[in-house]
Write a protein that holds these residues in place. Structure first.
Motif, PDB file in Angstrom:
ATOM      1  N   GLN A 126      32.377 -20.826 -12.845  1.00  0.00           N
ATOM      2  CA  GLN A 126      32.821 -21.062 -14.216  1.00  0.00           C
ATOM      3  C   GLN A 126      31.642 -21.373 -15.129  1.00  0.00           C
ATOM      4  OE1 GLN A 126      35.553 -24.328 -14.667  1.00  0.00           O
ATOM      5  NE2 GLN A 126      36.350 -23.568 -16.608  1.00  0.00           N
ATOM      6  N   HIS A 127      30.635 -22.025 -14.588  1.00  0.00           N
ATOM      7  CA  HIS A 127      29.429 -22.301 -15.374  1.00  0.00           C
ATOM      8  C   HIS A 127      28.801 -21.011 -15.878  1.00  0.00           C
ATOM      9  CE1 HIS A 127      25.383 -23.664 -16.405  1.00  0.00           C
ATOM     10  NE2 HIS A 127      24.915 -22.794 -15.545  1.00  0.00           N
ATOM     11  N   PHE A 128      28.701 -20.027 -15.000  1.00  0.00           N
ATOM     12  CA  PHE A 128      28.101 -18.750 -15.408  1.00  0.00           C
ATOM     13  C   PHE A 128      29.050 -17.952 -16.307  1.00  0.00           C
ATOM     14  CE2 PHE A 128      25.623 -19.742 -11.592  1.00  0.00           C
ATOM     15  CZ  PHE A 128      24.340 -19.532 -12.082  1.00  0.00           C
ATOM     16  N   GLN A 129      30.344 -18.072 -16.071  1.00  0.00           N
ATOM     17  CA  GLN A 129      31.304 -17.360 -16.914  1.00  0.00           C
ATOM     18  C   GLN A 129      31.272 -17.852 -18.355  1.00  0.00           C
ATOM     19  OE1 GLN A 129      34.823 -18.176 -14.573  1.00  0.00           O
ATOM     20  NE2 GLN A 129      34.835 -16.139 -13.645  1.00  0.00           N
ATOM     21  N   THR A 130      30.925 -19.105 -18.558  1.00  0.00           N
ATOM     22  CA  THR A 130      30.904 -19.672 -19.906  1.00  0.00           C
ATOM     23  C   THR A 130      29.488 -19.745 -20.483  1.00  0.00           C
ATOM     24  OG1 THR A 130      30.798 -21.910 -18.934  1.00  0.00           O
ATOM     25  CG2 THR A 130      32.983 -21.034 -19.487  1.00  0.00           C
ATOM     26  N   SER A 131      28.503 -19.261 -19.761  1.00  0.00           N
ATOM     27  CA  SER A 131      27.119 -19.268 -20.254  1.00  0.00           C
ATOM     28  C   SER A 131      26.805 -17.964 -20.971  1.00  0.00           C
ATOM     29  CB  SER A 131      26.136 -19.479 -19.094  1.00  0.00           C
ATOM     30  OG  SER A 131      26.367 -20.703 -18.441  1.00  0.00           O
ATOM     31  N   ASP A 132      25.803 -18.015 -21.817  1.00  0.00           N
ATOM     32  CA  ASP A 132      25.357 -16.816 -22.525  1.00  0.00           C
ATOM     33  C   ASP A 132      24.370 -16.064 -21.635  1.00  0.00           C
ATOM     34  OD1 ASP A 132      24.680 -14.867 -24.307  1.00  0.00           O
ATOM     35  OD2 ASP A 132      23.536 -16.173 -25.662  1.00  0.00           O
ATOM     36  N   LEU A 133      24.819 -14.978 -21.058  1.00  0.00           N
ATOM     37  CA  LEU A 133      23.983 -14.185 -20.156  1.00  0.00           C
ATOM     38  C   LEU A 133      23.621 -12.834 -20.780  1.00  0.00           C
ATOM     39  CD1 LEU A 133      25.910 -14.859 -16.806  1.00  0.00           C
ATOM     40  CD2 LEU A 133      23.976 -16.132 -17.756  1.00  0.00           C
ATOM     41  N   GLY A 134      23.665 -12.786 -22.111  1.00  0.00           N
ATOM     42  CA  GLY A 134      23.420 -11.521 -22.805  1.00  0.00           C
ATOM     43  C   GLY A 134      22.089 -10.883 -22.469  1.00  0.00           C
ATOM     44  N   ASP A 135      21.038 -11.690 -22.434  1.00  0.00           N
ATOM     45  CA  ASP A 135      19.713 -11.138 -22.127  1.00  0.00           C
ATOM     46  C   ASP A 135      19.631 -10.610 -20.699  1.00  0.00           C
ATOM     47  OD1 ASP A 135      18.918 -11.782 -24.668  1.00  0.00           O
ATOM     48  OD2 ASP A 135      18.029 -13.709 -24.098  1.00  0.00           O
ATOM     49  N   LEU A 136      20.313 -11.295 -19.767  1.00  0.00           N
ATOM     50  CA  LEU A 136      20.297 -10.843 -18.381  1.00  0.00           C
ATOM     51  C   LEU A 136      21.115  -9.573 -18.199  1.00  0.00           C
ATOM     52  CD1 LEU A 136      20.769 -14.286 -16.575  1.00  0.00           C
ATOM     53  CD2 LEU A 136      18.643 -13.027 -16.925  1.00  0.00           C
ATOM     54  N   LEU A 137      22.215  -9.462 -18.939  1.00  0.00           N
ATOM     55  CA  LEU A 137      23.066  -8.278 -18.817  1.00  0.00           C
ATOM     56  C   LEU A 137      22.345  -7.014 -19.269  1.00  0.00           C
ATOM     57  CD1 LEU A 137      26.444  -9.792 -20.071  1.00  0.00           C
ATOM     58  CD2 LEU A 137      25.948  -8.991 -17.760  1.00  0.00           C
ATOM     59  N   LYS A 138      21.353  -7.167 -20.129  1.00  0.00           N
ATOM     60  CA  LYS A 138      20.607  -5.992 -20.601  1.00  0.00           C
ATOM     61  C   LYS A 138      19.750  -5.379 -19.505  1.00  0.00           C
ATOM     62  CE  LYS A 138      20.237  -7.844 -25.319  1.00  0.00           C
ATOM     63  NZ  LYS A 138      19.288  -8.345 -26.355  1.00  0.00           N
ATOM     64  N   ARG A 170      32.127  -7.200 -12.489  1.00  0.00           N
ATOM     65  CA  ARG A 170      31.014  -6.648 -11.696  1.00  0.00           C
ATOM     66  C   ARG A 170      29.678  -6.928 -12.376  1.00  0.00           C
ATOM     67  NH1 ARG A 170      30.127  -0.484 -12.378  1.00  0.00           N
ATOM     68  NH2 ARG A 170      29.491  -1.414 -14.380  1.00  0.00           N
ATOM     69  N   ASP A 171      29.621  -6.750 -13.691  1.00  0.00           N
ATOM     70  CA  ASP A 171      28.372  -6.981 -14.416  1.00  0.00           C
ATOM     71  C   ASP A 171      27.964  -8.449 -14.362  1.00  0.00           C
ATOM     72  OD1 ASP A 171      28.416  -4.316 -14.964  1.00  0.00           O
ATOM     73  OD2 ASP A 171      28.946  -4.520 -17.093  1.00  0.00           O
ATOM     74  N   LEU A 172      28.948  -9.360 -14.355  1.00  0.00           N
ATOM     75  CA  LEU A 172      28.637 -10.779 -14.231  1.00  0.00           C
ATOM     76  C   LEU A 172      27.932 -11.064 -12.911  1.00  0.00           C
ATOM     77  CD1 LEU A 172      28.908 -13.770 -15.125  1.00  0.00           C
ATOM     78  CD2 LEU A 172      31.142 -13.794 -14.005  1.00  0.00           C
TER      79      LEU A 172
END
Length: 412
Positions: A126-138, A170-172
């Protein structure tokens, strides 16, 4: 000329009572006579002068805080210039702050330290689901890029594509695999401490750095150095392994084998290798069919990770493998798991069913049947006898593959 000069100094006594000290000077005799009056009464009237020390009326013990409150220091310094007054005031305040700090310091013993609360897999997720991972997703690469004939062949004969509703999940997963261990994140530290405490059955937290991490199978004093290629997902899978009550017994069986005097291996590093295999299987769309069937990605990946670890445990224990065989065994396990995902998941399901039915004590994990052995099984047995090829494939921990080699089962 004879006369008496009286100087009255009003202060506040130690017990909060007003205290008046009169000093009378006999000008003819040239000496100073001091008389203390408390609430209008002299000590001769039966009141003891608590402000004197050893009978000397000038040695009066008064705390700095009392001097600050009644303004005595300020009044004494009023005859000087403003700069001196400010300097005295600042020094008094600084001295009082330092004294207060000293009074608040208490010795703390290691056994009295409150351990951090254990963290569940769902809470960490849940911590990662609510974190801003925009830069990592790129920067993620969720699938293997294919062009030309390879793309056509994969489309016609390859596994089904992942449902679009599952793409975000999957991307998460791949974003977490890009996330590094952060000492400033309390969730990250709790995950690390939970893994250590569950495996070692200790209650107290351990230092962030130190040789104690080798006890649970990291390769050095800093677990972060072993997370290449899997990022924080490597720790997430280990956390899932030790926090799920149904599979915790299996985790402890494998951990026990990792401590064997002959067949030992670094548990956490081996676990991270299982995460790497699971990531490759997901990227190669080997798990897409099962994910579509269950409408889940994280849960399927967790089960595949555990199932792969179970298979490695069976091979390692039944074939008497040692650390010198690790490279060959890892390659064999990866090939078998990616080629037979359904079968390897059923193997785990059978093991868990036996434990639920109460028959797990009769059949240990290493005694399960080996149907459809992997193509590398024969080579693995030969390699365990000390062949030249086996000597060149030493255990290297996490195996990070370059982008152009993502589709191959190869160890570095």
């Amino acid at each position: 000329m004879e006369g008496v000069v009286a100087v009255a100094v009003h202060t506040e006594g130690l017990n909060g009572y007003p205290q008046e000290r009169k000093q009378t000077e006999d000008l003819t005799k040239g000496h100073l006579k001091c008389t203390t009056i408390l609430n209008g009464l002299t000590p001769a009237n039966g009141i003891k002068d608590n402000g004197s020390l050893n009978g000397n009326p000038y040695l009066k013990t008064v705390p700095i805080s009392a001097l600050k409150q009644n303004g005595l220091l300020q009044s004494l310094a009023a005859g000087g210039n403003q700069t001196k007054t400010e300097e005295v005031s600042l020094e008094v305040e600084r001295a009082q702050e330092e004294w207060d700090a000293l009074e608040s310091i208490q010795p703390v013993f290691a056994e009295d330290l409150t351990p951090s609360p254990l963290i569940s897999f769902n809470e960490a997720l849940q911590h990662f689901q609510t974190s801003d991972l925009g830069d990592l997703l790129k920067n993620i690469q969720p699938t293997i890029p294919r062009t030309g004939l390879a793309a056509i062949t994969h489309f016609l004969f390859g596994p089904p594509r992942l449902h679009k509703d599952l793409v975000e999940e999957r991307d998460l997963v791949f974003a977490i695999a890009q996330c590094s261990l952060d000492n400033g994140q309390s969730v990250h530290m709790r995950v690390l401490q939970t893994i250590y405490r569950k495996l070692t059955c200790t209650r107290a937290d351990c230092p962030r750095y130190g040789p104690h991490w080798e006890n649970v199978g990291f390769q050095g004093a800093d677990p972060a150095t072993d997370l290449r290629g899997t990022g924080f997902l490597g720790l997430m899978h280990t956390l899932y392994f030790v926090m799920d009550p149904e599979i915790l017994p299996l985790a402890r069986e494998i951990y026990k084998l990792s401590q064997h005097p002959v067949q030992n291996f670094p548990f956490c590093v081996m676990s991270i290798n299982m995460t790497r295999i699971a990531l490759h299987a997901l990227r190669e769309e080997v798990l897409s069919k099962e994910c579509n069937r269950r409408q889940q990605v994280v849960a399927v990946l967790n089960d595949f990770y555990v199932a792969t670890f179970l298979y490695l445990y069976q091979v390692w224990k039944s074939q008497q493998k040692t650390i010198s065989d690790s490279g060959h065994v890892l390659k064999e396990v990866e090939l078998f798991a990616k080629k037979n995902p359904k079968q390897i998941l059923k193997r785990l399901e059978g093991y868990l069913k036996e434990r639920r039915d109460g028959t797990g004590h009769r059949t240990s994990p290493d005694s399960l049947s080996y149907s459809n052995p992997s193509p590398g099984d024969t080579g693995s047995r030969a390699g365990s006898q000390g062949g030249k090829e086996d000597k060149e494939m030493n255990f290297t921990g996490v195996c990070e593959l370059p982008p152009e080699m993502e589709g191959e089962a190869r160890l570095i």
